[in-house]
Design an enzyme around this catalytic site. Sequence first.
Site, short mmCIF file in Angstrom:
data_model
loop_
_atom_site.label_atom_id
_atom_site.label_comp_id
_atom_site.label_asym_id
_atom_site.label_seq_id
_atom_site.Cartn_x
_atom_site.Cartn_y
_atom_site.Cartn_z
N TRP A 127 0.83 -1.21 0.00
CA TRP A 127 0.00 0.00 0.00
C TRP A 127 0.86 1.24 0.00
O TRP A 127 0.56 2.22 -0.70
CB TRP A 127 -0.96 -0.01 1.19
N ASP A 194 -1.42 6.76 6.52
CA ASP A 194 -2.46 5.81 6.10
C ASP A 194 -2.70 4.86 7.27
O ASP A 194 -1.85 4.02 7.58
CB ASP A 194 -1.97 5.05 4.85
N LYS A 218 -11.38 -2.15 7.14
CA LYS A 218 -10.51 -3.03 7.90
C LYS A 218 -10.91 -3.00 9.37
O LYS A 218 -11.19 -4.04 9.96
CB LYS A 218 -9.04 -2.61 7.76
C1 LIG Z 1 -6.67 -2.08 2.30
C2 LIG Z 1 -5.70 -0.97 2.39
C3 LIG Z 1 -5.67 0.06 1.44
C4 LIG Z 1 -6.56 0.08 0.23
O1 LIG Z 1 -7.85 0.34 0.58
P1 LIG Z 1 -9.01 0.52 -0.49
O2 LIG Z 1 -10.11 1.07 0.35
O3 LIG Z 1 -9.30 -0.83 -1.05
O4 LIG Z 1 -8.56 1.46 -1.53
C5 LIG Z 1 -4.76 1.08 1.63
N1 LIG Z 1 -3.92 1.09 2.68
C6 LIG Z 1 -3.92 0.12 3.61
C7 LIG Z 1 -2.97 0.17 4.75
C8 LIG Z 1 -4.81 -0.96 3.49
O5 LIG Z 1 -4.81 -1.92 4.40
#
Ligand SMILES: *Cc1c(COP(=O)(O)O)cnc(C)c1O
Length: 382
Positions: A127, A194, A218
Amino acid sequence: MRKIALHIVFLFNFGSDKTTKRTVIMTKVHNFSAGPGILPPEVLKEASEACINFDNMNLSLLEISHRSKNYEKVMEEARALTAELLMLNENYKVLFLGGGASMQFAMVPYNLLRSNGTAGYVKTGVWASKAAKEAELIGNVKILASSEDKNYSYIPKQYPVSNELDYLHITSNNTIYGTQLRRWPIARCPIVCDMSSDIFSRKVDGKMFGLIYAGAQKNMGPAGATMVAVDERLLGKTERKMLSMMDYRVHIKSDSMFNTPPVFPIYVSLLTMRWLKKNGGVEWIEKINNDKANVLYNEIERNSMFTAVCEKEDRSNMNVCFVMHKAELEPEFDKLWKAANISGIRGHRDVGGYRASLYNALPMESVNVLIDVMAEFEKKFA
Ligand SMILES: *Cc1c(COP(=O)(O)O)cnc(C)c1O
């Protein structure tokens, strides 16, 4: 008209009664899914009720205006609870947007990276790399550190962060490889984080960051909404002509209602935040999350059949990655955990092995079932 509406409600209720009865005899599934991930059962129940009759309106949440008073309250409370759980102050604006965390990979540099500026990125996994790749399309990006040399199994720590950077981008938890930042980097420039896969899992002073974003699916709610908390003072400095949908200021000005927001995922995220707060907040869940992770890592270390994938000091409390010494025995192990009603522990296709995600809503009971299966497997095959 009214009679017809009531009749429909009755039919739906009848359906849900049947489902409840079925759940009683259904065996509990231990859901270790990496994302979309597990949500508290009471949240699911309340969310499903809102699909039929939201806020005693005799209307579904899915069929009312996002500008209705009843929904505006949802948005307001979701923003306020996010700010409270992240310990933010009035400099921060909380948004709920569509497009997933991946959309933020582009929106962050688009809003914060000046045409003659530079952003620093730390590559700690899939990511983080995707975030850097998008930023490179918008401006100058410097990769300050990377753990790619060891398949992202650790968090790089000593790297210089120039004061001149427009921002430093980090990923607090690397969902796919299973590492997590334990110490925040020190930087004079704004830090963008993030937090998609560990938001609200531990105490974090959000004021340390210029911007925090997290896809809901998540650890916060269902897929479809992404939370962004931004220090408003950082905005409006790029001199870029901005597309409205990509401009944080446009969304701030209209309270995340510039266009129709993802109403249902935001509502379910709110229910999850209420659940967290009611039970004791981030401090409460942090202790449970530590305990769950300790129990599982201890078993991985004790058990002669498995090894943890990541450096001990960097391994994640959210996504526990481990592999088996004798890969040819994987089908045997798979049979055992499936028989124990465990779901979702297959590793990411890029990593292999196993990954057990221990998000906030996963009870300790599920971890105990998993470690029992691991011990049983060792007894049979060691
Ligand atoms: C799952 C995830 C993403 C991507 O998320 P989307 O909502 O599918 O775009 C980005 N960063 C992290 C740390 C993730 O776990």
